[in-house]
Design an enzyme around this catalytic site. Sequence first.
Site, PDB file in Angstrom:
ATOM      1  N   ASP A  37     -12.199  27.495  11.359  1.00 56.67           N
ATOM      2  CA  ASP A  37     -12.233  26.185  10.690  1.00 56.67           C
ATOM      3  C   ASP A  37     -10.943  25.446  11.048  1.00 56.67           C
ATOM      4  O   ASP A  37      -9.847  25.893  10.697  1.00 56.67           O
ATOM      5  CB  ASP A  37     -12.348  26.390   9.170  1.00 56.67           C
ATOM      6  CG  ASP A  37     -12.549  25.077   8.427  1.00 56.67           C
ATOM      7  OD1 ASP A  37     -13.355  24.243   8.883  1.00 56.67           O
ATOM      8  OD2 ASP A  37     -11.896  24.884   7.378  1.00 56.67           O
ATOM      9  N   GLU A  62      -4.360  25.440  10.094  1.00 57.82           N
ATOM     10  CA  GLU A  62      -3.902  24.286   9.310  1.00 57.82           C
ATOM     11  C   GLU A  62      -2.425  24.013   9.614  1.00 57.82           C
ATOM     12  O   GLU A  62      -1.629  24.942   9.682  1.00 57.82           O
ATOM     13  CB  GLU A  62      -4.124  24.586   7.814  1.00 57.82           C
ATOM     14  CG  GLU A  62      -3.474  23.670   6.829  1.00 57.82           C
ATOM     15  CD  GLU A  62      -3.852  22.183   7.005  1.00 57.82           C
ATOM     16  OE1 GLU A  62      -5.040  21.863   7.128  1.00 57.82           O
ATOM     17  OE2 GLU A  62      -2.911  21.354   7.040  1.00 57.82           O
ATOM     18  N   ASP A 115      -8.521  14.093  10.053  1.00 58.66           N
ATOM     19  CA  ASP A 115      -7.808  12.846   9.716  1.00 58.66           C
ATOM     20  C   ASP A 115      -8.205  11.761  10.708  1.00 58.66           C
ATOM     21  O   ASP A 115      -8.145  11.973  11.922  1.00 58.66           O
ATOM     22  CB  ASP A 115      -6.293  13.069   9.781  1.00 58.66           C
ATOM     23  CG  ASP A 115      -5.831  14.000   8.671  1.00 58.66           C
ATOM     24  OD1 ASP A 115      -6.359  13.902   7.552  1.00 58.66           O
ATOM     25  OD2 ASP A 115      -4.939  14.831   8.937  1.00 58.66           O
ATOM     26  N   LYS A 119      -5.191   3.538  12.974  1.00 59.62           N
ATOM     27  CA  LYS A 119      -4.526   2.590  13.883  1.00 59.62           C
ATOM     28  C   LYS A 119      -4.608   3.090  15.332  1.00 59.62           C
ATOM     29  O   LYS A 119      -4.380   4.281  15.585  1.00 59.62           O
ATOM     30  CB  LYS A 119      -3.043   2.459  13.503  1.00 59.62           C
ATOM     31  CG  LYS A 119      -2.832   1.748  12.186  1.00 59.62           C
ATOM     32  CD  LYS A 119      -1.358   1.642  11.865  1.00 59.62           C
ATOM     33  CE  LYS A 119      -1.198   1.059  10.480  1.00 59.62           C
ATOM     34  NZ  LYS A 119       0.069   1.450   9.849  1.00 59.62           N
ATOM     35  N   ASP A 151     -16.883  11.003   7.459  1.00 61.56           N
ATOM     36  CA  ASP A 151     -17.503   9.797   6.903  1.00 61.56           C
ATOM     37  C   ASP A 151     -17.058   8.553   7.674  1.00 61.56           C
ATOM     38  O   ASP A 151     -17.407   7.443   7.280  1.00 61.56           O
ATOM     39  CB  ASP A 151     -17.135   9.639   5.417  1.00 61.56           C
ATOM     40  CG  ASP A 151     -15.639   9.639   5.184  1.00 61.56           C
ATOM     41  OD1 ASP A 151     -14.940  10.446   5.839  1.00 61.56           O
ATOM     42  OD2 ASP A 151     -15.157   8.819   4.389  1.00 61.56           O
TER      43      ASP A 151
HETATM   44  C1  LIG Z   1      -8.711  15.164   5.834  1.00 60.51           C
HETATM   45  S1  LIG Z   1      -8.188  16.797   5.754  1.00 60.51           S
HETATM   46  C2  LIG Z   1      -9.732  17.682   5.600  1.00 60.51           C
HETATM   47  C3  LIG Z   1      -9.536  19.026   4.990  1.00 60.51           C
HETATM   48  C4  LIG Z   1     -10.776  19.925   4.904  1.00 60.51           C
HETATM   49  N1  LIG Z   1     -11.262  20.275   6.226  1.00 60.51           N
HETATM   50  C5  LIG Z   1     -11.868  19.312   4.058  1.00 60.51           C
HETATM   51  O1  LIG Z   1     -12.908  18.945   4.624  1.00 60.51           O
HETATM   52  O2  LIG Z   1     -11.666  19.217   2.837  1.00 60.51           O
HETATM   53  C6  LIG Z   1      -7.702  17.205   7.431  1.00 60.51           C
HETATM   54  C7  LIG Z   1      -6.870  18.474   7.511  1.00 60.51           C
HETATM   55  O3  LIG Z   1      -6.546  18.755   8.877  1.00 60.51           O
HETATM   56  C8  LIG Z   1      -5.169  19.127   8.964  1.00 60.51           C
HETATM   57  N2  LIG Z   1      -4.716  18.800  10.338  1.00 60.51           N
HETATM   58  C9  LIG Z   1      -4.586  17.561  10.845  1.00 60.51           C
HETATM   59  N3  LIG Z   1      -4.170  17.616  12.128  1.00 60.51           N
HETATM   60  C10 LIG Z   1      -4.027  18.936  12.434  1.00 60.51           C
HETATM   61  C11 LIG Z   1      -3.613  19.633  13.599  1.00 60.51           C
HETATM   62  N4  LIG Z   1      -3.273  18.980  14.698  1.00 60.51           N
HETATM   63  N5  LIG Z   1      -3.589  20.979  13.564  1.00 60.51           N
HETATM   64  C12 LIG Z   1      -3.943  21.657  12.439  1.00 60.51           C
HETATM   65  N6  LIG Z   1      -4.332  21.044  11.290  1.00 60.51           N
HETATM   66  C13 LIG Z   1      -4.383  19.706  11.282  1.00 60.51           C
HETATM   67  C14 LIG Z   1      -4.510  18.298   7.881  1.00 60.51           C
HETATM   68  O4  LIG Z   1      -3.257  18.792   7.482  1.00 60.51           O
HETATM   69  C15 LIG Z   1      -5.559  18.364   6.771  1.00 60.51           C
HETATM   70  O5  LIG Z   1      -5.391  19.487   5.941  1.00 60.51           O
END
Ligand SMILES: C[S@@+](CC[C@H](N)C(=O)[O-])C[C@H]1O[C@@H](n2cnc3c(N)ncnc32)[C@H](O)[C@@H]1O
Length: 218
Positions: A37, A62, A115, A119, A151
Site C-alpha cells: 500500500d 509512508e 496527494d 498547483k 476523488d
Molecule cells: C491523502 S493521504 C491518503 C492516505 C491513505 N492512503 C488513505 O486513503 O486514507 C496520502 C498519503 O501518502 C503519503 N505520501 C505522499 N507522498 C509520498 C511519497 N512520495 N512516499 C511515501 N508516502 C507518500 C502522505 O504522507 C499521506 O499519508
Amino acid sequence: MRIHQHVNPLNKKYLVVPPMPQWSKVYAEPFLPLHLDLGSASGRFLLQLAQKNKDWNFLGLEIREPLVERANQWKDELGLANLYFFHGQAHIVLQPLLESLPIGVLQFVSINFPDPWFKRRHHKRRLVTPQLVQTLATYLQPRGKVFIQTDVEELSKNICGLFADNICFQVVDELLEHNPFGILTERENSVIRLGRYIYRTIFERKAEKPCEKRMNNN
Ligand SMILES: C[S@@+](CC[C@H](N)C(=O)[O-])C[C@H]1O[C@@H](n2cnc3c(N)ncnc32)[C@H](O)[C@@H]1O
C-alpha cells in the site's frame, strides 16, 4: 505526537535510503503473496486487511515517520506477523525495498487517495511518476494488480495515463463503484461523507514476453 499534514517529498532529507528490513525477521512467512500500500498514512486500512487475510503479507510505505512508528506499534500490539510499515519517500526507496524482498512475492499494489498537489509547479511532488510505474512493472508478478482510487478527476486521468502508457500494464476494471477490499481507507471514509465521486481503476501487470524480459533484466 506531532504529525505534519503534508510533507514535501522532494525535501533533501528524504533522499537517504535506509537499511532494508530482514524479511525473515519481519514476516512469519516471508514467501506469502504481498500486498503493498503506497502512502499508507495511519495504517488503519492495512491493520484491518492483515487481520482478515492471514494468507497474505502486507507492506505499507509512508513518508511521515511518526505515522509509521505508531502503525508498527499497533501491529505489534495486535500480534500481526503478516504486516509491516516502512518509512520512506517512494521515489527513493521503492526500488531498493522491492529488490530486497523475496523474488516474486509482489502480487497487489494499492494507491489510495494520493496527494493531488494541485498547483502545476507542484506536480513533480506527486507520488505516481513514469519511473514509479516502471518500478512496479519490474517487480509486480504477471497478472498482479494495481488498484488506484482518488476523488480528483484530473489526478485519476494523470495516473491512469501513466499506467496505460507503460507497455507492461493494461486496464482491467474502471469506474468501479466500490473498492474491492470491503474495508474503507480513512480518506475514502471522509470523501464518501462529503458525497464526492470516487474514480476507481484496476490495472493488471501483463504476462507477455516483453515485460518478462524487462523483469529479468533487473
Ligand atoms: C491523502 S493521504 C491518503 C492516505 C491513505 N492512503 C488513505 O486513503 O486514507 C496520502 C498519503 O501518502 C503519503 N505520501 C505522499 N507522498 C509520498 C511519497 N512520495 N512516499 C511515501 N508516502 C507518500 C502522505 O504522507 C499521506 O499519508
